[in-house]
Enzyme design. Structure first.
Site, PDB file in Angstrom:
ATOM      1  N   ASP A   1      -5.835   1.991  -1.577  1.00  0.00           N
ATOM      2  CA  ASP A   1      -4.436   2.074  -2.004  1.00  0.00           C
ATOM      3  C   ASP A   1      -3.719   0.749  -1.787  1.00  0.00           C
ATOM      4  OD1 ASP A   1      -2.609   3.256   0.863  1.00  0.00           O
ATOM      5  OD2 ASP A   1      -4.580   2.348   0.826  1.00  0.00           O
TER       6      ASP A   1
ATOM      7  N   ASP B   1       0.846  -1.183   0.000  1.00  0.00           N
ATOM      8  CA  ASP B   1       0.000   0.000   0.000  1.00  0.00           C
ATOM      9  C   ASP B   1       0.886   1.239   0.000  1.00  0.00           C
ATOM     10  OD1 ASP B   1      -1.064   0.099   3.506  1.00  0.00           O
ATOM     11  OD2 ASP B   1       0.892   0.393   2.596  1.00  0.00           O
TER      12      ASP B   1
END
Length: 693
Positions: free
Chosen positions: A611, A568
């Site tokens: 993300d 991420d």
């Protein structure tokens, strides 16, 4: 050393370490060393040094439990040796007992000032010497035990704080008076209230008074450990933005008394926006398919309807909501399904199917053109199929009544949304309907009497030549083509029908072309929506899970190793908060591009959610290969970012699950990689951690 020697209470004796204490005797006089050695050799490991320098080197190498240190020595006296030991963090904890022949309080005072713990006077009295050494060894062991307990307590506290701060959920504690006593890092990030600003009554400034009253009133109604509160509230971020949070609260109950409340707050702002966007997309898809004059649906692998447009209600009298979840057999009945079954079996075997069938509804015979297209997964497995059923009743009726005359034929064909023509054996047009003129941008004067080559041009003619020759040989031909007509690309479903004379000779060919461009686009959109992330163009979560199972199966069979990388973007929420979601979307797109450039074309890069991204690596020989790819990703992501004129510093954290024998499931590998990701974050981010199996 025995318990009777120490004469200590039993609870102290239980905690003494196993093994013999290590004692270092430092004296430049061998006779003194011999005396002390004789006293302690039975129940101690005794080592000796005849100079201060040797003593310091020994302590760095062996770490004795206690030192008997002569005060008076050449080159470096005992005070200097003790001072060096206490100034070095590696040896400062070692207890030092000075040995001296001087009976002077000032000498003892100086030794204690330098860090010594006791003095032994020469000549040695064995019982006194042993007693003092025992006492300080016991103190040393008790001090070590206390230090270990303190370190364990600090470690547990640090671990608990790290777990809380690593949680993606905002955590908080409220006392029974409504005062906040604790929030974690996620809460501070979600609210923007840092450095204790949310503590006490500070958290109330984030919410409207009505919502505060509702939350407190609801919490006060929780009277036992089985009761919980779950609701949605809006928080005002410190920067002025609004955060929609899913709040869950549970009471803390001690002896049937509520002493406070613990809760979580999950930021669902983006999820709500995504849900709204998805609903809008589904609405557009519904409007699009409902506007097409055909039955359009998606059938799952179990032959159940998963989508259908409004025309099913118009034709069959069944609203889509009543059809979804039902099977083809349940919707159409035994007779109609028996006719469809072979074609359904063919498309579920991976073949595109096009066929016509008849259907009697309310004493009327319907002729339906059915187009089935298989939905293939990444591994080539059939997941279901798309179907478009066009009402071709008028066309069929027109074909049956051709003999009735040109007028009737013209009336019917001129009103069909199908390009129809007739050519003789020399491939010259004798008939064409207005649809054909509209599609090709021609007129009757430029078509009738002309050959197909003259009207269509060499490129379009070549696409149809083989099919036309087969039709002129007496064969009915069905085919699809993609052609550019009047500046636009069209997908056509065409049928060439030979006109057979009574003697079996072919007199000409009827052509019928149906524009299925909208269907093709719908098929593409449906397939893309089901398998692709709309923002980055990467495979989505569903695609990832399917691909991971395929990779595991393949590598178990051939004995390969795989790695799953869970990534991420570090502090991605801060990017959204500072630059806005438009820049955040650009960051996600650029991040996806850099990940794709960092791996091989055979590796899979997918967006899991938000993300979070996942990379599947296969065909690996060792964990170092996965580590090299992770390092390459860190380097590429760490290069300068310039998006819409904004300079950003972007880094990523990576968790790696490496499975040499592919014995773990896909879910376990993702979970392991996720756990490794949080280890990388705990290590300071912009790095990677791996779990190897």
């Amino acid at each position: 050393m025995s318990a009777s020697d120490l004469a200590l209470p039993p609870d102290v004796l239980i905690r003494l370490p196993a093994g013999r204490p290590l004692l270092l005797i430092v004296d430049d006089q061998p006779s003194n060393i011999q005396v002390l050695y004789a006293i302690f050799k039975i129940d101690h490991d005794v080592c000796m040094a005849t100079s201060g320098a040797d003593a310091l080197a020994f302590c760095l190498a062996r770490q004795p439990d206690l030192i008997l240190l002569d005060v008076v020595m050449p080159d470096m006296d005992g005070y200097a040796v003790c001072r060096e030991l206490k100034n070095n963090p590696l040896t400062s904890h070692i207890a030092v007992i000075f040995v001296t022949g001087q009976n002077d309080p000032l000498v003892e005072a100086r030794g204690l000032d330098e860090g010594g713990v006791d003095f032994i006077s020469k000549p040695f009295h064995e019982r006194v010497v042993r007693a003092r050494v025992r006492t300080h060894l016991i103190l040393k062991w008790q001090t070590d035990e206390l230090r270990v307990k303190q370190l364990e307590l600090r470690q547990r506290q640090a671990e608990l704080e790290a777990v809380h701060d690593a949680s993606p959920l905002a955590l908080f504690h409220i006392d029974i008076w409504g005062g906040c006593t604790y929030v974690n890092r996620a809460y501070e990030q979600m609210s923007g209230m840092v450095d204790g600003a949310a503590l006490g009554l500070g958290w109330r400034r984030q919410m409207d008074p009505d919502e505060v009253a509702l939350l407190l009133a609801t919490c006060s109604g929780l009277t036992n450990a089985q009761q919980h509160y779950d609701g949605t509230h809006r928080f005002r971020h410190i920067d002025g933005g609004t955060v929609v949070a899913q709040v869950r609260v549970a009471p803390i109950v001690i002896d049937d008394v509520v002493t406070g409340y613990v809760g979580t707050a999950e930021d669902v702002t983006e999820r709500r926006a995504a849900d709204a966007a998805l609903a809008a997309n589904e609405k557009r898809l519904r409007v699009l398919t409902d506007s097409i004059p055909a039955l359009i649906c998606y059938i799952g692998i179990e032959e159940q309807f998963q989508f259908c447009n409004i025309h099913y209600e118009r034709l069959l009298g069944l609203h889509p909501e009543k059809i979804l979840g039902k099977t083809l057999l349940q919707v159409y009945g035994d007779d109609a399904y028996a006719e469809m079954a072979p074609h359904v079996a063919a498309v579920l075997a991976g073949n595109s199917v096009s066929y016509e069938r008849s259907l009697r509804i309310d004493e009327r015979e319907w002729y339906l053109q059915s187009e089935y297209v298989p939905d293939l997964g990444q591994d080539g497995q059939v997941l279901g199929f798309y179907a478009m059923v066009t009402d071709v009743t008028q066309r069929r009726v027109a074909e049956k009544n051709l003999a009735a005359g040109e007028r009737r034929l013209r009336t019917i064909t001129d009103n069909l949304p199908v390009a129809i023509s007739y050519m003789d054996t020399s491939q010259r047009f004798h008939f064409a309907n207005p649809t054909l003129y509209a599609w090709t941008g021609t007129t009757p004067e430029t078509v009738l009497g002309k050959s197909l080559l003259e009207v269509m041009g060499p490129d379009l003619y070549e696409e149809r030549r083989v099919h036309l020759e087969r039709a002129l040989a007496g064969e009915r031909v069905d085919f699809t083509t993609t052609s550019t007509m009047v500046g636009q690309e069209h997908h056509l479903q065409s049928i060439y029908l030979p006109d057979m004379a009574a003697d079996g000779q072919v007199k000409g060919v009827y052509t019928l072309s149906n524009d299925i461009t909208v269907l093709k686009k719908t098929e593409h959109d449906l397939r893309r929506l089901a398998r692709e992330d709309s923002l980055t163009g990467l495979p989505n979560r569903a695609h990832l899970y399917d691909a991971l199972n395929v990779v595991l199966t393949r590598n178990r069979r051939r004995g390969g190793a795989i790695a799953v990388l869970f990534l991420d973007i570090d502090h991605f929420k801060l990017v959204n908060d500072r630059f806005g979601h438009a820049i955040g979307d650009l960051v996600l797109q650029e991040f996806a591009t850099r990940l794709t450039k960092s791996v091989r074309t055979t590796d899979l890069v997918a967006r899991l959610a938000g993300d979070e991204f996942v990379i599947i690596l296969e065909g690996l020989g060792a964990t170092q290969e996965a580590h090299r790819i992770a390092e390459k990703i860190l380097q590429l992501v760490g290069k300068p970012w310039l998006l819409n004129g904004e300079k950003l510093d972007i880094t990523t954290s990576i968790g790696i699950a490496f499975d040499e024998a592919c014995l773990r499931s896909g879910a376990e590998l993702l979970s392991d990689a996720d756990a490794a990701l949080y280890e990388a974050k705990s290590a300071g981010r912009n790095t990677f951690r791996s779990h190897v199996y």
